[in-house]
Design a protein around this motif. Structure first.
Motif, short mmCIF file in Angstrom:
data_model
loop_
_atom_site.label_atom_id
_atom_site.label_comp_id
_atom_site.label_asym_id
_atom_site.label_seq_id
_atom_site.Cartn_x
_atom_site.Cartn_y
_atom_site.Cartn_z
N GLU A 87 9.61 0.04 0.89
CA GLU A 87 9.02 1.36 0.71
C GLU A 87 9.81 2.14 -0.33
O GLU A 87 11.04 2.11 -0.34
N ASP B 73 7.71 8.07 -2.38
CA ASP B 73 6.32 8.16 -1.93
C ASP B 73 6.08 9.41 -1.11
O ASP B 73 4.95 9.92 -1.06
N GLY C 208 2.99 4.40 -9.82
CA GLY C 208 2.65 4.31 -8.41
C GLY C 208 1.46 3.42 -8.10
O GLY C 208 1.02 3.38 -6.95
N GLN D 123 -0.64 -0.37 -7.96
CA GLN D 123 -0.32 -1.75 -7.71
C GLN D 123 -0.47 -2.59 -8.97
O GLN D 123 -1.23 -2.25 -9.88
N LEU E 143 4.66 -4.61 -2.98
CA LEU E 143 3.50 -3.79 -3.29
C LEU E 143 2.26 -4.31 -2.56
O LEU E 143 1.42 -3.52 -2.12
N THR F 132 1.46 -3.08 1.06
CA THR F 132 0.95 -1.74 1.33
C THR F 132 -0.52 -1.78 1.69
O THR F 132 -1.00 -0.92 2.42
N SER G 238 -3.16 -1.00 0.14
CA SER G 238 -4.05 0.02 -0.40
C SER G 238 -4.03 -0.04 -1.91
O SER G 238 -3.02 -0.39 -2.50
N ARG H 286 0.49 4.83 -4.40
CA ARG H 286 0.89 4.85 -2.99
C ARG H 286 0.92 6.29 -2.50
O ARG H 286 1.78 7.07 -2.88
N LYS I 73 0.72 8.96 0.84
CA LYS I 73 0.85 9.15 2.28
C LYS I 73 0.09 10.41 2.67
O LYS I 73 0.69 11.48 2.81
#
Length: 852
Positions: free
Chosen positions: A462, A466, A726, A728, A778, A781, A783, A787, A789
């Motif tokens: 992580e 983020d 940020g 992927q 990566l 995650t 998503s 990234r 939250k």
């Protein structure tokens, strides 16, 4: 330092022949420090241990890195280096004389270590004594350095050179930057064109590329152009340098640094920062009169008026007896000379659990896998700083006087109070034109600089940054056609404007201003300061109101039109950072700080600012790009010559540099440099650039844009840039492929394709995993896109950074944090329980999300 002065007396532990034989196997590993070597003899690379520490400091005789007792074994195991110079400073009680007084020490009383001496102890009763000896691992065999006659000459010379070496932070000492500046040879005879140019106090942008940061005003013709690109990703496109090459106009001043006391001036001809003794005259030529401020009748300049002092008193809680705090999480940081902005930001950062876990929680792994030079590794230095602040090892209460007397009978064990972040500042600011200086800086800019470095140096599964990242939905509307466009962008800070017009005490402000002027005219004491009281709700309203879009091109009208833009939160971050935009310029070009009081809430709910997307009845603007103007001579493509010259100065062939800049789309010297490294072995590497005519297929260009390996693979440097934002890796590759490796269009593609298709090529997947060590991290995650939250928009205040002074380039920063149910003030080395936290005077506020 003379050897005789350092090594005198002492008994040999071994015969001369035995010492020589003992050191023979290690002689090839012992080096004599040269002028370019950095010798770390006052600070451990992994901790804040020093020769003052109980275990002293071990300095490697090969790398000249310093290690505390806890970390020396790690370096030995990793490198196999066996010979270290052990440095220790002792504090001993002086020998009392017959009359009850103290007699001076007779042996080894000379101090040869470049360390600070504590002012807390009575020098009449105690004295320092420095000790140096060689230690050979793994047996920890010690050789006292007074054995000068028995040591081989190379060893003696190496020890002398190491002990007399200058501090590796010499360039960072306070005021050293200012002392090095010399008056420019062009200042007195500078020719200024009478072209009627007048520079406004704000709204600047580069006249060639529309960049709005790192801007320089040429003092000969008034051109505003961007500066050089820097390797940390900041800077500009080098148009100011290019303009100098075209015109020969030598001097430029950096916009945003001009104060009544001077400005940052650079001489392109002399290739260094310079002083301009006639800067006031040169600036006045372009309508900038800020250096000739009027002096009031009481002898004080406008921004030195005494009521400003009350801001310092309130924010630092002066006049109130504050209880010092000690232990884990209550460690202060030494001010290295205008480094309080760094201290305040880092205290706030390491109060956040995600950063604590990422760096301090992973400290053993980070240290074990650090490079051979841990002083140049971001994650190592972050872990070191985090441990120094949170461990409590460097925040111990002072001893009682009677306890000191008992301990001093044999040897004093010094109590550490705070840490000195010299190594951290030297690394994190390396290559940055502002943070590497000793001038005061903007804490908000440093926060973003730090987040950028965190993004570029992943530390685990992580990324702690983020927690700050959120998406902003920007709604742009054409005022004539009423059609709209929705786009998303990533941000880390919510910037709130100060709604001065909403002040609730306008009558008091008017009365105060009248009294102030009367007092100045009559030379009477100034009245007590009255601050504008601004409701937080008004600032929040100003944030959400529409703003005009400059040079808006309407795709519905196929022409320029009036446009407005509004911003909303497409996601809410885990931690919300709010900056109050207090700093501005007046119409007279005088930079000023809005001295306001804003009733910042302890609990904040911004749920109503959640983005809603395209609404029923709204019609989207057509997805049509502005027309491309094709030049008559298609071969005369605009290639960023400043980037070309930066690469050529590194020694690469000029034509290769031009090809690198062209094939990477003028994205800057760093991206072009990566292209050069990937194509150096090609037979036509240094051949002249041949640009195809409009409409032709550039086979060589297509090949050049592909990475080494699979066909049609986007350039790795472009992929890395998108990942650092940020996103992927597979998303970055897919976007670049879809846009023919155009970085700007690729970013637009990502935001317009929230659910991109998965890559199905197993060979490509394998290559991606090999090229990116963090690909598995990566992928976990799950998503797509940046990234984020996301969660509820309800927050609670847990910290704020306050600024005292008239400009971000001067003054002082202080941090307040809420810990264990009470507020604590962090004022450099001083850490105390806060009695009156000035929450209404903050500059940057930190909120954490309230769990639903």
């Amino acid at each position: 330092m003379q050897r005789a002065a350092l090594f005198r007396g002492g008994d040999a532990q071994m015969a001369a022949g035995d010492l020589g034989e003992l050191l023979v196997p290690y002689m090839p590993t012992i080096r004599v420090p040269k002028s370019g070597d950095r010798v770390f003899k006052t600070e451990c690379a992994f901790s804040y241990d020093s020769p003052d520490s109980e275990g002293g400091l071990y300095v490697c005789m090969n790398t000249f890195l310093g290690f505390g007792r806890e970390h020396i074994e790690r370096h030995y195991r990793k490198t196999g280096q066996c010979v270290y110079l052990h440095l220790k400073r002792h504090l001993r009680q002086k020998v009392p004389g017959a009359s009850g007084g103290a007699l001076p020490k007779r042996r080894n009383a000379k101090l040869f270590l470049d360390l600070e001496i504590s002012s807390d102890l009575n020098s009449d009763d105690f004295e320092y004594e420095d000790e140096a000896k060689l230690v050979i691992f793994p047996d920890h065999y010690e050789i006292s350095l007074p054995n000068i006659e028995e040591l081989p000459a190379l060893v003696t010379i190496a020890c002398d050179a190491l002990l007399s070496a200058k501090s590796p932070y010499r360039k960072q000492e306070p005021d050293s930057w200012e002392e090095e500046l010399q008056a420019s040879k062009h200042a007195k005879t500078l020719v200024q064109l009478d072209n009627g140019v007048r520079i406004p106090p704000s709204g600047w942008k580069c006249s060639r590329c529309d960049l709005r940061e790192n801007l320089w005003l040429n003092l000969s013709d008034g051109s505003v152009l961007c500066g050089k690109w820097f390797f940390d990703g900041s800077g500009g496109n080098g148009h100011a340098v290019e303009h100098y090459r075209d015109t020969g106009y030598p001097l430029a001043v950096k916009l945003g640094t001009i104060t009544p006391d001077g400005a940052d001036v650079y001489s392109f001809d002399e290739e260094e920062p310079v002083l301009d003794p006639h800067i006031a005259k040169h600036l006045a030529h372009f309508g900038i009169d800020m250096l000739q401020m009027q002096v009031t009748d009481n002898g004080l300049r406008d921004n030195d008026i005494k009521p400003r002092v009350s801001e310092w008193e309130v924010i630092q809680e002066a006049g109130v007896k504050l209880k010092p705090m000690y232990g884990p999480g209550y460690t202060g940081m030494k001010n290295l000379g205008n480094s309080c902005y760094l201290n305040a930001v880092m205290q706030a950062i390491f109060s956040i659990p995600e950063f604590q876990r990422a760096y301090v929680g992973n400290l053993p792994r980070i240290f074990d896998y650090s490079p051979l030079d841990p002083t140049q590794d971001f994650n190592t230095q972050m872990a070191k700083l985090g441990h120094g602040l949170l461990s409590g090892q460097y925040s111990k209460p002072p001893m009682k006087s009677e306890l000191i007397e008992q301990v001093m009978k044999e040897e004093h064990k010094p109590q550490h109070n705070g840490i000195s972040p010299r190594m951290f500042k030297a690394f994190i600011s390396k290559g940055h034109p502002e943070f590497s200086s000793n001038r005061q800086q903007d804490a908000q800019e440093f926060f973003l600089h730090l987040i950028n470095l965190v993004e570029r140096n992943p530390v685990g599964s992580e990324n702690p940054s983020d927690v700050f990242r959120f998406l902003v939905e920007e709604r742009t509307q054409c005022c004539q056609s009423r059609k709209v466009r929705y786009t998303d962008r990533v941000d880390y800070i919510m910037q709130l404007p100060v709604a001065m017009e909403a002040a609730t005490n306008k009558d008091e402000l008017i009365a105060y201003e009248l009294k102030r002027r009367e007092a100045e005219a009559a030379r009477r004491p100034l009245p007590e300061l009255v601050r504008a009281k601004i409701p937080f709700s008004a600032c929040l309203q100003a944030f959400s109101e529409p703003s005009n879009v400059e040079d808006f091109w309407s795709s519905a009208l196929q022409a320029k039109s009036a446009g407005v833009k509004t911003s909303r939160f497409a996601s809410f971050p885990e931690y919300l950072v709010v900056q109050i935009k207090k700093f501005t310029f007046g119409l007279d070009w005088i930079p000023k700080k809005l001295d306001v009081s804003i009733d910042m809430p302890d609990f904040l709910d911004i749920t109503h600012l959640r983005a809603r997307g395209l609404q029923p009845g709204e019609e989207e603007l057509p997805d049509i790009a502005p027309p491309i103007v094709i030049p008559d001579d298609t071969k005369a493509l605009d290639i960023d010559e400043s980037s070309v010259m930066q690469l050529a100065e590194m020694g690469f062939p000029l034509e290769a540099c031009r090809k690198a800049v062209y094939y990477t789309g003028n994205l800057g010297a760093e991206v072009a440099f990566n292209w050069i490294i990937a194509h150096m072995e090609e037979p036509d590497f240094a051949e002249p650039l041949v640009i195809p005519a409009f409409g032709e297929v550039a086979s060589s260009g297509a090949a050049a844009l592909g990475a080494v390996g699979l066909d049609n693979q986007p350039p790795e440097e472009m992929v890395a840039i998108i990942i650092s934002m940020g996103f992927q890796r597979n998303v970055a590759i897919q976007a670049l492929k879809a846009t023919n490796n155009n970085l700007e269009r690729a970013l637009e593609w990502i935001f317009s394709h929230p659910d991109p298709e998965e890559e199905s090529d197993p060979a490509l997947d394998t290559m991606d995993m090999e090229n990116n060590a963090n690909a598995n991290i990566l992928a976990e995650t799950g998503s797509e896109g940046p990234r984020i939250k996301d969660g509820p928009g309800r927050y609670e205040l847990f910290g704020f950074i306050s600024h005292m002074g008239t400009s971000t380039m001067s003054g002082h920063y202080v941090c307040h944090l809420r810990k264990e149910g009470r507020w604590v003030i962090y004022n450099d080395l001083r850490v105390c329980a806060s009695e009156r936290p000035p929450k209404d005077l903050g500059y940057i506020y930190f909120y954490h999300r309230i769990p639903s």
